[in-house]
Design an enzyme around this catalytic site. Structure first.
Site, mmCIF file in Angstrom:
data_model
loop_
_atom_site.group_PDB
_atom_site.id
_atom_site.type_symbol
_atom_site.label_atom_id
_atom_site.label_comp_id
_atom_site.label_asym_id
_atom_site.label_seq_id
_atom_site.Cartn_x
_atom_site.Cartn_y
_atom_site.Cartn_z
ATOM 1 N N SER A 144 -31.866 22.231 -43.943
ATOM 2 C CA SER A 144 -33.306 22.277 -44.210
ATOM 3 C C SER A 144 -33.768 23.697 -43.953
ATOM 4 O O SER A 144 -33.143 24.431 -43.167
ATOM 5 C CB SER A 144 -34.048 21.330 -43.265
ATOM 6 O OG SER A 144 -35.438 21.619 -43.268
ATOM 7 N N TYR A 157 -34.960 17.694 -34.676
ATOM 8 C CA TYR A 157 -34.498 17.853 -36.064
ATOM 9 C C TYR A 157 -34.175 19.330 -36.348
ATOM 10 O O TYR A 157 -33.146 19.655 -36.940
ATOM 11 C CB TYR A 157 -35.611 17.341 -36.984
ATOM 12 C CG TYR A 157 -35.370 17.439 -38.471
ATOM 13 C CD1 TYR A 157 -34.444 16.605 -39.105
ATOM 14 C CD2 TYR A 157 -36.100 18.327 -39.258
ATOM 15 C CE1 TYR A 157 -34.257 16.669 -40.484
ATOM 16 C CE2 TYR A 157 -35.922 18.395 -40.630
ATOM 17 C CZ TYR A 157 -34.998 17.565 -41.244
ATOM 18 O OH TYR A 157 -34.816 17.627 -42.601
HETATM 19 N N1 LIG Z 1 -37.106 15.457 -48.441
HETATM 20 C C1 LIG Z 1 -37.315 16.691 -48.015
HETATM 21 O O1 LIG Z 1 -38.369 17.291 -48.232
HETATM 22 C C2 LIG Z 1 -36.254 17.414 -47.229
HETATM 23 C C3 LIG Z 1 -36.502 18.722 -46.792
HETATM 24 C C4 LIG Z 1 -35.529 19.390 -46.072
HETATM 25 C C5 LIG Z 1 -34.321 18.756 -45.791
HETATM 26 N N2 LIG Z 1 -34.121 17.482 -46.220
HETATM 27 C C6 LIG Z 1 -32.848 16.840 -45.882
HETATM 28 O O2 LIG Z 1 -32.320 16.240 -47.031
HETATM 29 C C7 LIG Z 1 -31.637 15.051 -46.693
HETATM 30 C C8 LIG Z 1 -32.161 13.898 -47.521
HETATM 31 O O3 LIG Z 1 -33.539 13.758 -47.340
HETATM 32 P P1 LIG Z 1 -34.342 12.561 -47.998
HETATM 33 O O4 LIG Z 1 -35.792 12.827 -47.792
HETATM 34 O O5 LIG Z 1 -33.839 12.326 -49.360
HETATM 35 O O6 LIG Z 1 -33.826 11.425 -46.996
HETATM 36 P P2 LIG Z 1 -34.179 9.936 -46.876
HETATM 37 O O7 LIG Z 1 -35.150 9.492 -47.903
HETATM 38 O O8 LIG Z 1 -34.536 9.793 -45.443
HETATM 39 O O9 LIG Z 1 -32.806 9.233 -47.221
HETATM 40 C C9 LIG Z 1 -31.864 9.211 -46.269
HETATM 41 C C10 LIG Z 1 -30.689 8.378 -46.732
HETATM 42 O O10 LIG Z 1 -29.840 8.482 -45.617
HETATM 43 C C11 LIG Z 1 -29.432 7.197 -45.202
HETATM 44 N N3 LIG Z 1 -29.410 7.170 -43.740
HETATM 45 C C12 LIG Z 1 -30.407 7.474 -42.872
HETATM 46 N N4 LIG Z 1 -29.957 7.352 -41.610
HETATM 47 C C13 LIG Z 1 -28.660 6.994 -41.688
HETATM 48 C C14 LIG Z 1 -27.641 6.733 -40.744
HETATM 49 N N5 LIG Z 1 -27.865 6.790 -39.419
HETATM 50 N N6 LIG Z 1 -26.413 6.396 -41.180
HETATM 51 C C15 LIG Z 1 -26.156 6.291 -42.486
HETATM 52 N N7 LIG Z 1 -27.076 6.541 -43.452
HETATM 53 C C16 LIG Z 1 -28.299 6.881 -43.048
HETATM 54 C C17 LIG Z 1 -30.412 6.213 -45.793
HETATM 55 O O11 LIG Z 1 -29.637 5.102 -46.182
HETATM 56 P P3 LIG Z 1 -30.040 3.593 -45.912
HETATM 57 O O12 LIG Z 1 -31.427 3.569 -45.343
HETATM 58 O O13 LIG Z 1 -29.921 2.953 -47.251
HETATM 59 O O14 LIG Z 1 -29.004 3.121 -44.966
HETATM 60 C C18 LIG Z 1 -30.981 6.941 -47.012
HETATM 61 O O15 LIG Z 1 -30.301 6.564 -48.195
HETATM 62 C C19 LIG Z 1 -31.815 14.877 -45.181
HETATM 63 O O16 LIG Z 1 -30.720 15.434 -44.504
HETATM 64 C C20 LIG Z 1 -33.040 15.706 -44.879
HETATM 65 O O17 LIG Z 1 -33.037 16.190 -43.553
HETATM 66 C C21 LIG Z 1 -35.051 16.794 -46.918
#
Ligand SMILES: NC(=O)c1ccc[n+]([C@@H]2O[C@H](COP(=O)([O-])OP(=O)(O)OC[C@H]3O[C@@H](n4cnc5c(N)ncnc54)[C@H](OP(=O)(O)O)[C@@H]3O)[C@@H](O)[C@H]2O)c1
Length: 254
Positions: A144, A157
């Protein structure tokens, strides 16, 4: 000889994208499947993966599930043994804790760092030996922009993502001579399901205005950057952080 788009094909490769039931993980998985990779979709529950597996298979792509909680190392080991060798790992799971520093107990800090960082190390350890043996592999760690730019209300985080980015560079240094590359993907503000409440809040509106693009990113806008790092086009890209943030981290005041 034409080099495009073959430089971005992944035929014959198996790719695991963790956290690919929704959000950025799903968009990345879909792109890698379209590029020809056999996909391993990952999440904590098979029923949440099933519609995604069906969507890929209906489109003619190969896709299988890998089900485990990142916090459960025994389940991780069992699932990875079943999955077989992986050529491309996009490690995308990252949990948040948006409470102020004063409210985060040491145990909660340790749990988040375990899921977001220590578990990533454990998963990389499981996939790397077969990559080294075959002399080809791609590690892509989804970090991130907070790894470099701190914001209030995200201390655990931020610490975990800082460690994850550093781990990606350490792996690049150690594995570079074995044909395995390790890179970091660094998203800014993406309008995923998990971020819906933040995006709609005054803080989310401030983020929008802070970004030179004056908008949040759509989830699919991560896919091209991930495909590039996974592809033959990135064969000499190693230890790099590819930032996809609309210009936030390149600017002071937009
Ligand atoms: N969205 C943003 O703006 C943003 C910005 C910077 C970085 N990121 C990074 O990008 C990545 C994805 O973000 P996102 O917003 O798409 O995430 P998200 O919507 O929170 O999706 C997370 C996915 O991870 C799985 N998950 C969560 N905790 C888990 C665990 N303990 N074990 C196994 N699976 C787990 C969930 O699967 P289930 O619930 O189906 O099990 C879900 O499919 C993350 O690492 C986040 O930190 C995102």
């Amino acid at each position: 000889m034409s080099i495009f788009p073959d430089l971005f094909r992944l035929d014959g490769r198996t790719a695991l994208v963790t956290g690919s039931a929704r959000g950025l993980g799903w968009e990345i998985a879909r792109a890698l499947a379209e590029a020809g990779a056999r996909m391993l979709l990952h999440g904590r529950a098979l029923d949440r993966l099933e519609p995604r597996l069906a969507a890929l298979r209906d489109a003619g792509f190969a896709a299988d599930p890998a089900v485990f909680d990142m916090a459960d190392r025994a389940a991780m080991r069992d699932a990875m043994r079943l999955a077989g060798p992986v050529d491309i790992l996009v490690h995308n799971v990252g949990e948040r804790d948006r409470r102020p520093f004063a409210e985060i107990e040491p145990e909660a800090f340790a749990r988040l760092v375990d899921v977001d960082l220590v578990a990533a190390h454990a998963l990389v350890k499981l996939v790397v030996p077969a990559m080294v043996e075959r002399g080809w592999g791609r590690l892509i760690l989804v970090s991130s922009i907070v790894a470099e730019l701190a914001t209030p209300g995200a201390s655990s985080y931020t610490a975990a993502k800082g460690g994850l980015s550093a781990l990606g560079r350490a792996l690049a240094a150690e594995l570079g001579s074995s044909g395995v590359t390790s890179n970091i993907l660094s998203p800014g503000f993406f309008a995923t399901e998990t971020n819906a409440a933040l995006k709609a809040s005054p803080a989310g509106e401030r983020q929008r205005l802070r970004c030179p693009a004056k908008r949040w990113a759509e989830p699919h806008e991560i896919a091209g950057a991930a495909l590039f790092l996974a592809s033959p086009a990135a064969s000499y890209v190693n230890g790099h952080t590819l930032t996809v943030d609309g210009g936030v981290s390149a600017t002071y005041l937009a």
